[in-house]
Scaffold this motif. Structure first.
Motif, PDB file in Angstrom:
ATOM      1  N   LEU A 223       8.385  22.796  16.923  1.00  0.00           N
ATOM      2  CA  LEU A 223       7.599  22.887  15.692  1.00  0.00           C
ATOM      3  C   LEU A 223       6.201  23.426  15.950  1.00  0.00           C
ATOM      4  O   LEU A 223       5.586  23.141  16.978  1.00  0.00           O
ATOM      5  N   TYR A 224       5.710  24.173  15.008  1.00  0.00           N
ATOM      6  CA  TYR A 224       4.314  24.638  14.938  1.00  0.00           C
ATOM      7  C   TYR A 224       3.943  25.666  16.017  1.00  0.00           C
ATOM      8  O   TYR A 224       2.787  26.077  16.088  1.00  0.00           O
TER       9      TYR A 224
ATOM     10  N   ASP B   4      11.930  17.260   8.862  1.00  0.00           N
ATOM     11  CA  ASP B   4      11.221  17.081  10.133  1.00  0.00           C
ATOM     12  C   ASP B   4       9.983  16.208   9.953  1.00  0.00           C
ATOM     13  O   ASP B   4       9.685  15.341  10.791  1.00  0.00           O
ATOM     14  N   ARG B   5       9.275  16.400   8.869  1.00  0.00           N
ATOM     15  CA  ARG B   5       8.067  15.596   8.654  1.00  0.00           C
ATOM     16  C   ARG B   5       8.419  14.121   8.457  1.00  0.00           C
ATOM     17  O   ARG B   5       7.726  13.236   8.966  1.00  0.00           O
ATOM     18  N   ALA B   6       9.493  13.873   7.726  1.00  0.00           N
ATOM     19  CA  ALA B   6       9.923  12.483   7.544  1.00  0.00           C
ATOM     20  C   ALA B   6      10.398  11.877   8.866  1.00  0.00           C
ATOM     21  O   ALA B   6      10.124  10.702   9.162  1.00  0.00           O
ATOM     22  N   ALA B   7      11.104  12.670   9.655  1.00  0.00           N
ATOM     23  CA  ALA B   7      11.575  12.169  10.953  1.00  0.00           C
ATOM     24  C   ALA B   7      10.393  11.789  11.844  1.00  0.00           C
ATOM     25  O   ALA B   7      10.438  10.776  12.558  1.00  0.00           O
ATOM     26  N   MET B   8       9.345  12.595  11.801  1.00  0.00           N
ATOM     27  CA  MET B   8       8.172  12.290  12.629  1.00  0.00           C
ATOM     28  C   MET B   8       7.470  11.020  12.144  1.00  0.00           C
ATOM     29  O   MET B   8       6.988  10.218  12.959  1.00  0.00           O
ATOM     30  N   VAL B   9       7.415  10.823  10.831  1.00  0.00           N
ATOM     31  CA  VAL B   9       6.828   9.580  10.314  1.00  0.00           C
ATOM     32  C   VAL B   9       7.649   8.385  10.787  1.00  0.00           C
ATOM     33  O   VAL B   9       7.097   7.365  11.227  1.00  0.00           O
ATOM     34  N   ALA B  10       8.967   8.509  10.696  1.00  0.00           N
ATOM     35  CA  ALA B  10       9.833   7.398  11.130  1.00  0.00           C
ATOM     36  C   ALA B  10       9.580   7.055  12.593  1.00  0.00           C
ATOM     37  O   ALA B  10       9.530   5.873  12.969  1.00  0.00           O
ATOM     38  N   LEU B  11       9.415   8.065  13.418  1.00  0.00           N
ATOM     39  CA  LEU B  11       9.138   7.818  14.833  1.00  0.00           C
ATOM     40  C   LEU B  11       7.754   7.180  15.023  1.00  0.00           C
ATOM     41  O   LEU B  11       7.579   6.286  15.854  1.00  0.00           O
TER      42      LEU B  11
ATOM     43  N   GLY C 291       0.841  -1.182   0.000  1.00  0.00           N
ATOM     44  CA  GLY C 291       0.000   0.000   0.000  1.00  0.00           C
ATOM     45  C   GLY C 291       0.882   1.239   0.000  1.00  0.00           C
ATOM     46  O   GLY C 291       1.976   1.228   0.561  1.00  0.00           O
ATOM     47  N   ILE C 292       0.407   2.297  -0.634  1.00  0.00           N
ATOM     48  CA  ILE C 292       1.160   3.552  -0.736  1.00  0.00           C
ATOM     49  C   ILE C 292       0.309   4.656  -0.122  1.00  0.00           C
ATOM     50  O   ILE C 292      -0.802   4.927  -0.586  1.00  0.00           O
ATOM     51  N   LEU C 293       0.832   5.269   0.923  1.00  0.00           N
ATOM     52  CA  LEU C 293       0.116   6.339   1.606  1.00  0.00           C
ATOM     53  C   LEU C 293       0.939   7.612   1.483  1.00  0.00           C
ATOM     54  O   LEU C 293       1.898   7.815   2.216  1.00  0.00           O
ATOM     55  N   GLY C 294       0.594   8.423   0.503  1.00  0.00           N
ATOM     56  CA  GLY C 294       1.306   9.678   0.315  1.00  0.00           C
ATOM     57  C   GLY C 294       0.668  10.782   1.126  1.00  0.00           C
ATOM     58  O   GLY C 294      -0.436  10.644   1.632  1.00  0.00           O
ATOM     59  N   GLY C 295       1.358  11.888   1.244  1.00  0.00           N
ATOM     60  CA  GLY C 295       0.801  13.020   1.962  1.00  0.00           C
ATOM     61  C   GLY C 295       1.872  13.931   2.505  1.00  0.00           C
ATOM     62  O   GLY C 295       3.063  13.681   2.366  1.00  0.00           O
ATOM     63  N   THR C 296       1.420  14.978   3.148  1.00  0.00           N
ATOM     64  CA  THR C 296       2.351  15.943   3.717  1.00  0.00           C
ATOM     65  C   THR C 296       2.822  15.496   5.094  1.00  0.00           C
ATOM     66  O   THR C 296       3.949  15.750   5.489  1.00  0.00           O
ATOM     67  N   PHE C 297       1.930  14.887   5.851  1.00  0.00           N
ATOM     68  CA  PHE C 297       2.246  14.420   7.213  1.00  0.00           C
ATOM     69  C   PHE C 297       2.828  15.578   8.029  1.00  0.00           C
ATOM     70  O   PHE C 297       3.958  15.516   8.513  1.00  0.00           O
TER      71      PHE C 297
ATOM     72  N   HIS D 289      -0.603  19.993  -3.884  1.00  0.00           N
ATOM     73  CA  HIS D 289      -1.966  20.431  -3.617  1.00  0.00           C
ATOM     74  C   HIS D 289      -2.023  21.631  -2.693  1.00  0.00           C
ATOM     75  O   HIS D 289      -3.099  22.079  -2.341  1.00  0.00           O
ATOM     76  N   ARG D 290      -0.873  22.125  -2.249  1.00  0.00           N
ATOM     77  CA  ARG D 290      -0.891  23.213  -1.275  1.00  0.00           C
ATOM     78  C   ARG D 290      -0.292  24.476  -1.883  1.00  0.00           C
ATOM     79  O   ARG D 290       0.746  24.431  -2.535  1.00  0.00           O
ATOM     80  N   SER D 291      -0.961  25.585  -1.632  1.00  0.00           N
ATOM     81  CA  SER D 291      -0.448  26.858  -2.133  1.00  0.00           C
ATOM     82  C   SER D 291       0.547  27.476  -1.176  1.00  0.00           C
ATOM     83  O   SER D 291       1.249  28.419  -1.524  1.00  0.00           O
ATOM     84  N   SER D 292       0.619  26.946   0.053  1.00  0.00           N
ATOM     85  CA  SER D 292       1.569  27.456   1.033  1.00  0.00           C
ATOM     86  C   SER D 292       2.478  26.327   1.476  1.00  0.00           C
ATOM     87  O   SER D 292       2.135  25.151   1.382  1.00  0.00           O
ATOM     88  N   ALA D 293       3.649  26.680   1.961  1.00  0.00           N
ATOM     89  CA  ALA D 293       4.600  25.672   2.404  1.00  0.00           C
ATOM     90  C   ALA D 293       4.084  24.977   3.652  1.00  0.00           C
ATOM     91  O   ALA D 293       3.352  25.560   4.455  1.00  0.00           O
ATOM     92  N   PRO D 294       4.467  23.700   3.855  1.00  0.00           N
ATOM     93  CA  PRO D 294       4.088  23.008   5.092  1.00  0.00           C
ATOM     94  C   PRO D 294       4.631  23.738   6.313  1.00  0.00           C
ATOM     95  O   PRO D 294       5.557  24.536   6.228  1.00  0.00           O
ATOM     96  N   GLY D 295       4.063  23.395   7.476  1.00  0.00           N
ATOM     97  CA  GLY D 295       4.482  24.045   8.706  1.00  0.00           C
ATOM     98  C   GLY D 295       5.812  23.548   9.221  1.00  0.00           C
ATOM     99  O   GLY D 295       6.424  24.202  10.074  1.00  0.00           O
ATOM    100  N   ALA D 296       6.267  22.392   8.754  1.00  0.00           N
ATOM    101  CA  ALA D 296       7.556  21.843   9.155  1.00  0.00           C
ATOM    102  C   ALA D 296       8.327  21.456   7.902  1.00  0.00           C
ATOM    103  O   ALA D 296       7.729  21.205   6.843  1.00  0.00           O
ATOM    104  N   SER D 297       9.638  21.391   8.023  1.00  0.00           N
ATOM    105  CA  SER D 297      10.453  21.033   6.862  1.00  0.00           C
ATOM    106  C   SER D 297      10.199  19.586   6.450  1.00  0.00           C
ATOM    107  O   SER D 297       9.687  18.769   7.236  1.00  0.00           O
ATOM    108  N   ALA D 298      10.587  19.246   5.221  1.00  0.00           N
ATOM    109  CA  ALA D 298      10.434  17.871   4.751  1.00  0.00           C
ATOM    110  C   ALA D 298      11.207  16.912   5.645  1.00  0.00           C
ATOM    111  O   ALA D 298      10.737  15.810   5.953  1.00  0.00           O
TER     112      ALA D 298
END
Length: 243
Positions: free
Chosen positions: A212-213, A66-73, A16-22, A55-64
């Protein structure tokens, strides 16, 4: 009285592939991944954080990063869940078609016939025909559409009218129905409110440790935004996913 079906038998090699900003990953993302795995017999579900969400007109609230690190955790210790850096390693907008074709190519290179499912919400599915190269996406993966509270059921026929070759390659799942969104979590953090039980403890600690945030926080300016376009997956208040 009929008995509700249990989890499907796991099919070796089925992904399964779950994409997103996370931004950030939260318990809703995890619940959706597990539900799809049980319904479709997925061996693993790959979380694919977008570097530049199209799909977003504005940048995410955290860097790529940081977002990947949070997914890993968030997925640490669960062998059924994985993290793919595909979109983090790729320049330009993180289009789904590029990701699914790359994963299919990697499966063939490993000597396996690709057996890939892309997970998306009913809301995201509504805009699927406007995505980059939907015909190529449908050729590379099957689609599993999850419900979203407050949103109607997916109009699978509309996609099939445009792409009859996709018959039998799109299924609508019946849950879970979760009213949680990353934007709600970011808002709570900015106001100094707790997000306990909304994100895994390790993610909560990472957010606190990195500030963050919070009000006034600014992510790495190297993380750009992209022109507005349909995305791949984002849980929002009242339901499931989009992207």
């Amino acid at each position: 009285m009929s008995e509700a079906p249990g989890p499907a038998a796991v099919v070796p090699g089925r992904l399964g592939i779950l994409g997103g900003t996370f931004d950030p990953v939260h318990v809703g993302h995890l619940a959706v991944a597990i539900a799809a795995r049980e319904a479709l017999g997925l061996e693993r579900v790959l979380f694919v954080p977008a570097r530049i969400p199209p799909h977003r007109s504005s940048a995410p609230g955290a860097s790529a990063e940081d977002r990947a690190a949070m997914v890993a955790l968030a997925i640490a210790g669960d062998h059924a869940l994985g993290l793919s850096p595909l979109e983090l390693d790729r320049d330009g907008p993180s289009f789904t078609v590029d990701t699914v074709e790359a994963l299919a190519t990697a499966e063939r290179a490993a000597g396996r016939q690709p057996d890939l499912w892309f997970l998306l919400s009913a809301e995201a599915f509504d805009g699927f025909l406007d995505w980059q190269a939907p015909e190529r996406i449908l050729a590379a993966v099957r689609l599993a559409v999850l419900p979203r509270d407050g949103h109607g059921p997916p109009d699978v026929d509309a996609v099939l009218r445009a792409h009859s070759e996709a018959a039998g390659r799109i299924v609508a799942l019946d849950g879970p129905h979760l009213g949680l969104s990353a934007s709600e979590i970011r808002d709570r953090i900015a106001r100094g409110l707790s997000v306990r039980y909304l994100v895994p403890d390790a993610v909560s600690a990472y957010i606190a440790d990195h500030g963050l945030y919070r009000a006034g926080y600014s992510p790495d300016p190297a993380t750009p935004s992209a022109p507005s376009a349909p995305s791949a997956w984002t849980l929002r208040t009242g339901g499931t996913a989009s992207s």
